[in-house]
Write a protein that holds these residues in place. Structure first.
Motif, PDB file in Angstrom:
ATOM      1  N   VAL A  99       0.872  -1.179   0.000  1.00 53.94           N
ATOM      2  CA  VAL A  99       0.000   0.000   0.000  1.00 53.94           C
ATOM      3  C   VAL A  99       0.907   1.226   0.000  1.00 53.94           C
ATOM      4  O   VAL A  99       1.779   1.365   0.857  1.00 53.94           O
ATOM      5  CB  VAL A  99      -0.918   0.045   1.241  1.00 53.94           C
ATOM      6  CG1 VAL A  99      -1.708   1.345   1.260  1.00 53.94           C
ATOM      7  CG2 VAL A  99      -1.884  -1.121   1.246  1.00 53.94           C
ATOM      8  N   TYR A 127      -1.719  -1.111  -3.862  1.00 55.10           N
ATOM      9  CA  TYR A 127      -2.893  -0.308  -3.521  1.00 55.10           C
ATOM     10  C   TYR A 127      -2.423   1.115  -3.278  1.00 55.10           C
ATOM     11  O   TYR A 127      -1.336   1.325  -2.736  1.00 55.10           O
ATOM     12  CB  TYR A 127      -3.565  -0.820  -2.240  1.00 55.10           C
ATOM     13  CG  TYR A 127      -4.109  -2.222  -2.321  1.00 55.10           C
ATOM     14  CD1 TYR A 127      -5.454  -2.457  -2.593  1.00 55.10           C
ATOM     15  CD2 TYR A 127      -3.279  -3.318  -2.098  1.00 55.10           C
ATOM     16  CE1 TYR A 127      -5.962  -3.743  -2.658  1.00 55.10           C
ATOM     17  CE2 TYR A 127      -3.783  -4.608  -2.162  1.00 55.10           C
ATOM     18  CZ  TYR A 127      -5.122  -4.823  -2.439  1.00 55.10           C
ATOM     19  OH  TYR A 127      -5.623  -6.093  -2.511  1.00 55.10           O
ATOM     20  N   GLU A 328     -11.929   0.073   0.249  1.00 51.71           N
ATOM     21  CA  GLU A 328     -11.940  -0.026  -1.210  1.00 51.71           C
ATOM     22  C   GLU A 328     -12.361   1.270  -1.884  1.00 51.71           C
ATOM     23  O   GLU A 328     -11.856   1.641  -2.931  1.00 51.71           O
ATOM     24  CB  GLU A 328     -12.869  -1.164  -1.682  1.00 51.71           C
ATOM     25  CG  GLU A 328     -12.238  -2.549  -1.577  1.00 51.71           C
ATOM     26  CD  GLU A 328     -11.022  -2.754  -2.496  1.00 51.71           C
ATOM     27  OE1 GLU A 328     -10.882  -2.005  -3.471  1.00 51.71           O
ATOM     28  OE2 GLU A 328     -10.233  -3.658  -2.244  1.00 51.71           O
ATOM     29  N   THR A 333      -6.311   0.378  -6.823  1.00 45.80           N
ATOM     30  CA  THR A 333      -5.428  -0.774  -6.963  1.00 45.80           C
ATOM     31  C   THR A 333      -4.867  -0.867  -8.371  1.00 45.80           C
ATOM     32  O   THR A 333      -5.401  -0.297  -9.312  1.00 45.80           O
ATOM     33  CB  THR A 333      -6.186  -2.080  -6.649  1.00 45.80           C
ATOM     34  OG1 THR A 333      -7.227  -2.238  -7.627  1.00 45.80           O
ATOM     35  CG2 THR A 333      -6.756  -2.084  -5.279  1.00 45.80           C
TER      36      THR A 333
END
Length: 334
Positions: A99, A127, A328, A333
């Motif tokens: 991430v 991400y 999300e 992503t």
């Protein structure tokens, strides 16, 4: 090490922090790379490269591959990322999920560049999380509640101001005025006022030790060495906190203005929550003396500096791995 766990990276203009799940922050180094121009060989990364800034011979360049929170040199950023990932977690067969946090105002093209650089550097899946979300999580704020939280994240290249509720950003603004701009303002002021040219490291030292955004009760004096422009020779000068207040007036006022403008656009219910709870400041730039007082005076709302402001974004980025499903809507992503 044959197994690599999930990693959170705060890819900052000034420094890179790496967070590994269950271990916390394992690496914190300046985002500087030294390269031999003749051979294109990577000579140093991080703190070793930072020590070379302004001190390299003609064939070696020490550069910051990120500018204003985004990638300005793609290839060098990818090589730097790969180095930091391997240094913090070792080489492995299994590629990690990563991430990476980005400023809230970046474009789709800039987001794609970060994803590609991370994947090329060894990520199985990348991400992206926006900095205000990451810094709020890192500061210990429960962003899932239906309640307004205001974050002011002042990094090296950008200042992100956002109102967060129910795990998402309701309103935000990002400006390219932050810690690096403070350094530039100080260097400009010293050159204009004292006829002395100083480097970015010297300007940063002045900012940390003497700099202020609000008048200090007692004047602080700092000593700095630079090149006197009239003679071209080294000279030692003294700079006071009152001078620093003058030097930093423009960038700190711009940050106070953007906080004010975000508050003006905040829905009334959330504005009431922020009025009750106050605002939270994160990022290394929030440590500038008196900046919290300046914003408090300008808005009439209390300002709290997070416990470890420099680490907030990295910690939040790492912690977001555990709740990626919920995030999300605010995580991209690739």
């Amino acid at each position: 090490m044959f197994f690599r766990t999930d990693i959170g990276i705060d890819l900052g203009t000034a420094s890179v922090l790496v967070y590994i799940k269950d271990k916390g922050i394992v690496l914190q180094e300046p985002s500087v790379v030294a390269i031999d121009k003749n051979t294109n060989k990577l000579l140093a990364v991080g703190e070793d490269a930072r020590r070379m800034l302004g001190r390299t011979p003609g064939n070696i360049i020490a550069i910051r591959p990120l500018k204003d929170g985004v990638i300005s040199d793609y290839e060098v950023t990818q090589r730097m990322l790969k180095y930091f990932i391997e240094k913090s977690s070792g080489k492995s067969i299994i590629r990690p999920r990563i991430v990476v946090c980005v400023p809230s105002g970046v474009t789709e093209v800039e987001k794609r560049a970060v994803i590609q650089a991370s994947n090329q550097a060894g990520a199985r899946k990348t991400y992206l999380i926006e900095e205000p979300i990451a810094s709020a999580i890192g500061a210990g704020i429960d962003i899932t509640e239906p309640s307004g939280n205001m974050i002011i994240d002042i990094g090296g290249g950008t200042t992100d101001v956002a109102v967060i509720s129910l795990g998402g950003i309701v309103i935000s603004n990002s400006i390219k005025i932050a810690g690096n701009m403070f350094d530039e303002a100080i260097a400009r002021y010293v050159r204009k006022k004292h006829n002395v040219m100083i480097g970015e490291r010297s300007a940063e030292d002045l900012k940390i030790n003497v700099g202020t955004a609000y008048k200090r009760k007692e004047t602080v004096v700092g000593e700095i060495r630079g090149r006197y422009l009239m003679s071209g020779l080294p000279k030692v000068i003294q700079v006071t906190s009152d001078e620093m207040l003058e030097a930093l007036q423009e960038p700190v006022t711009a940050i106070a203005d953007v906080v004010h403008s975000v508050l003006e656009k905040t829905p009334p219910e959330l504005a009431a929550d922020i009025g009750n709870k106050g605002m939270v400041m994160t990022g290394g730039g929030s440590l500038l003396h008196g900046l919290d007082k300046l914003i408090e005076e300008r808005t009439g709302i209390s300002v709290t500096i997070a416990d470890d402001p420099i680490s907030c974004v990295a910690v939040g980025t790492g912690k977001s791995l555990a709740s990626i499903e919920f995030l999300e809507k605010s995580v991209l992503t690739g």
